[in-house]
Design a protein around this motif. Structure first.
Motif, PDB file in Angstrom:
ATOM      1  N   CYS A 145       0.883  -1.320  -0.070  1.00 17.06           N
ATOM      2  CA  CYS A 145      -0.090  -0.013  -0.146  1.00 17.06           C
ATOM      3  C   CYS A 145       0.860   1.301   0.031  1.00 17.06           C
ATOM      4  O   CYS A 145       1.896   1.397   1.035  1.00 17.06           O
ATOM      5  CB  CYS A 145      -0.962   0.010   1.105  1.00 17.06           C
ATOM      6  N   ALA A 146       0.561   2.151  -0.782  1.00 16.25           N
ATOM      7  CA  ALA A 146       1.537   3.559  -0.880  1.00 16.25           C
ATOM      8  C   ALA A 146       0.700   4.625  -0.385  1.00 16.25           C
ATOM      9  O   ALA A 146       1.203   5.732  -0.795  1.00 16.25           O
ATOM     10  CB  ALA A 146       1.709   3.437  -2.570  1.00 16.25           C
ATOM     11  N   CYS A 147      -0.176   4.526   0.573  1.00 17.81           N
ATOM     12  CA  CYS A 147      -0.983   5.559   1.347  1.00 17.81           C
ATOM     13  C   CYS A 147      -0.001   6.701   1.734  1.00 17.81           C
ATOM     14  O   CYS A 147      -0.201   7.876   1.437  1.00 17.81           O
ATOM     15  CB  CYS A 147      -2.040   5.034   2.219  1.00 17.81           C
ATOM     16  N   CYS A 196       0.461   3.123  -7.517  1.00 14.47           N
ATOM     17  CA  CYS A 196       0.349   1.906  -6.491  1.00 14.47           C
ATOM     18  C   CYS A 196       0.087   0.788  -7.280  1.00 14.47           C
ATOM     19  O   CYS A 196      -0.961   0.536  -8.020  1.00 14.47           O
ATOM     20  CB  CYS A 196      -0.838   2.357  -5.474  1.00 14.47           C
ATOM     21  N   CYS A 242      -6.828  -3.650  -4.717  1.00 14.49           N
ATOM     22  CA  CYS A 242      -7.527  -2.329  -3.956  1.00 14.49           C
ATOM     23  C   CYS A 242      -8.443  -1.848  -4.749  1.00 14.49           C
ATOM     24  O   CYS A 242      -8.182  -1.309  -5.584  1.00 14.49           O
ATOM     25  CB  CYS A 242      -6.482  -1.564  -3.465  1.00 14.49           C
ATOM     26  N   CYS A 299      -7.097   8.079  -3.486  1.00 12.80           N
ATOM     27  CA  CYS A 299      -7.193   6.579  -4.113  1.00 12.80           C
ATOM     28  C   CYS A 299      -8.634   6.503  -4.468  1.00 12.80           C
ATOM     29  O   CYS A 299      -9.193   6.319  -5.543  1.00 12.80           O
ATOM     30  CB  CYS A 299      -6.631   5.447  -3.424  1.00 12.80           C
TER      31      CYS A 299
HETATM   32  S1  SF4 Z   1      -4.502   1.911  -4.157  1.00 12.40           S
HETATM   33 FE1  SF4 Z   1      -4.108   3.489  -2.303  1.00 12.40          FE
HETATM   34  S2  SF4 Z   1      -5.185   2.456  -0.584  1.00 12.40           S
HETATM   35 FE2  SF4 Z   1      -4.887   1.052  -2.103  1.00 12.40          FE
HETATM   36  S3  SF4 Z   1      -3.196  -0.124  -1.684  1.00 12.40           S
HETATM   37 FE3  SF4 Z   1      -2.704   1.608  -3.086  1.00 12.40          FE
HETATM   38  S4  SF4 Z   1      -2.079   3.316  -1.824  1.00 12.40           S
HETATM   39 FE4  SF4 Z   1      -3.039   1.792  -0.589  1.00 12.40          FE
END
Ligand code: SF4
Length: 361
Positions: free
Chosen positions: A315-317, A330, A337, A354
């Motif tokens: 996850c790149a949040c 991401c 996701c 996202c």
């Molecule tokens: S799409 Fe957004 S919320 Fe989902 S894993 Fe990637 S960074 Fe995280």
């Protein structure tokens, strides 16, 4: 340009004129960050990204309260929900955010008493109606909601409510901006500062960050004309090399903000260090209950001290919240996701970057 009615802030001719002005400024590649999740949603909803020159990149920042909530705090909410005799109260967005091993939605499905409330006052009402239960409220928010929380605690104390506590994961905006500016690899050429937070803090709250980093910064509202005006100011400041801190939302924001709200907030809460998703610990960026309000502190009442845990794999949040990546970068985006199967909070929250990309792009 003085506007009076809401329609005027959505006027398409005025929007076209502002876009033309933005296009006419000779600018290099610019990375502008809208700090606030409400701005992110408004930008997507009104298609603002699609009408800007390609040289301008809009980045979403750390201003969505659910998105910046650290994984250990999500785990703490889950732990509270698992306690016998606890009714856990929360705003709706938080319920689907995955913790390390579970989520509030999962716990609820397995029988935990998790209730969605629309105001913290509702949580106190639930406590009054259930004197034999402990009611815990997940306090996740910024300067906008902390004063209401403080007022609720004062009122609960006055009413002698003994079975209501909060778990404070509250955060403050200006320290996060300074932390971003200190982060290696972060490149931001201007901040679009949050309108509603600034109503409480006032323009002066950003002065320290602005003076230290000399970065173009504009406070603005949430209508398309507000946002386009802010972008134009930021583009012009970059072109002239004359950064300034501008309040482009004077119809709601003053120099010193809402003094009454700040007084109530500081009566009940004091500054503390806080963990932010992706960014880590930021000194004096959180607010915890003062000693005299310890009876309302769920972490103390339940002796809950959660360890720091890693964020969901892949996850790149965190990087998205710092403007280092966009959701499309991401690997899990739209694959593993989605809003139905969120891996990180940015796909859950109605203000998450996202979720906004998924819905609008
Ligand atoms: S799409 Fe957004 S919320 Fe989902 S894993 Fe990637 S960074 Fe995280």
């Amino acid at each position: 340009m003085s506007l009076k009615y809401i329609d005027e802030y959505r006027d398409s001719d005025l929007a076209k004129m502002l876009v033309k002005k933005i296009q006419s400024v000779n600018c290099k590649d610019l990375r502008l960050m809208e700090v606030c999740g409400t701005h992110t949603m408004s930008i997507f909803k009104h298609g603002i990204r699609t009408i800007l020159p390609k040289e301008i990149t809009l980045l979403s920042g750390p201003g969505c309260p659910v998105c910046v909530t650290a994984q250990k705090d999500v785990d703490a909410f889950v732990e509270f929900a698992r306690q016998n005799n606890v009714i856990l109260t929360t705003f709706g967005d938080l319920i689907k955010v995955p913790g390390s091993g579970s989520s509030l939605a999962k716990e609820k499905a397995e029988g935990a008493d998790v209730r969605i409330v629309y105001s913290v006052f509702d949580a106190v009402d639930i406590a009054k109606q259930n004197p034999d239960k402990e009611v815990v409220f997940c306090a996740v928010g910024f300067e906008t909601t902390i004063p209401t929380l403080a007022a609720t605690i004062l009122s609960a104390r006055e009413d002698g409510v003994k079975n209501f506590t909060i778990y404070s994961a509250n955060k403050l905006t200006p320290p996060a901006l300074a932390a971003l500016m200190e982060t290696k690899g972060v490149q931001i050429d201007g901040f679009i500062l949050p309108g509603h937070v600034s109503v409480i803090t006032g323009t002066n709250a950003y002065r320290g960050t602005f003076e230290k980093y000399n970065i173009p910064s504009v406070i603005t509202g949430f209508e398309p004309i507000d946002i386009l005006k802010a972008i134009l100011i930021l583009v012009q400041q970059n072109a002239t090399g004359l950064p300034a801190l501008v309040n482009a939302y004077p119809r709601a924001v003053s120099e010193n903000g809402n003094l009454k709200a700040k007084t109530i907030m500081n009566q009940v809460f004091k500054l503390c260090d806080a963990s932010w998703r992706g960014i880590g610990q930021i000194p004096t960026s959180g607010m915890e209950l003062k000693k005299e309000f310890a009876a309302f502190d769920a972490a103390k009442k339940f002796n809950m001290d959660m360890p720091e845990v890693s964020e969901p794999a892949g996850c790149a949040c965190g990087e998205i919240l710092m403007g280092l990546k966009t959701p499309k970068a991401c690997k899990l985006y739209k694959k593993k996701c989605t809003p139905m199967t969120p891996v990180g909070p940015c796909m859950v929250s109605s203000e998450g970057s996202c979720a906004a990309f998924y819905r609008y792009s």
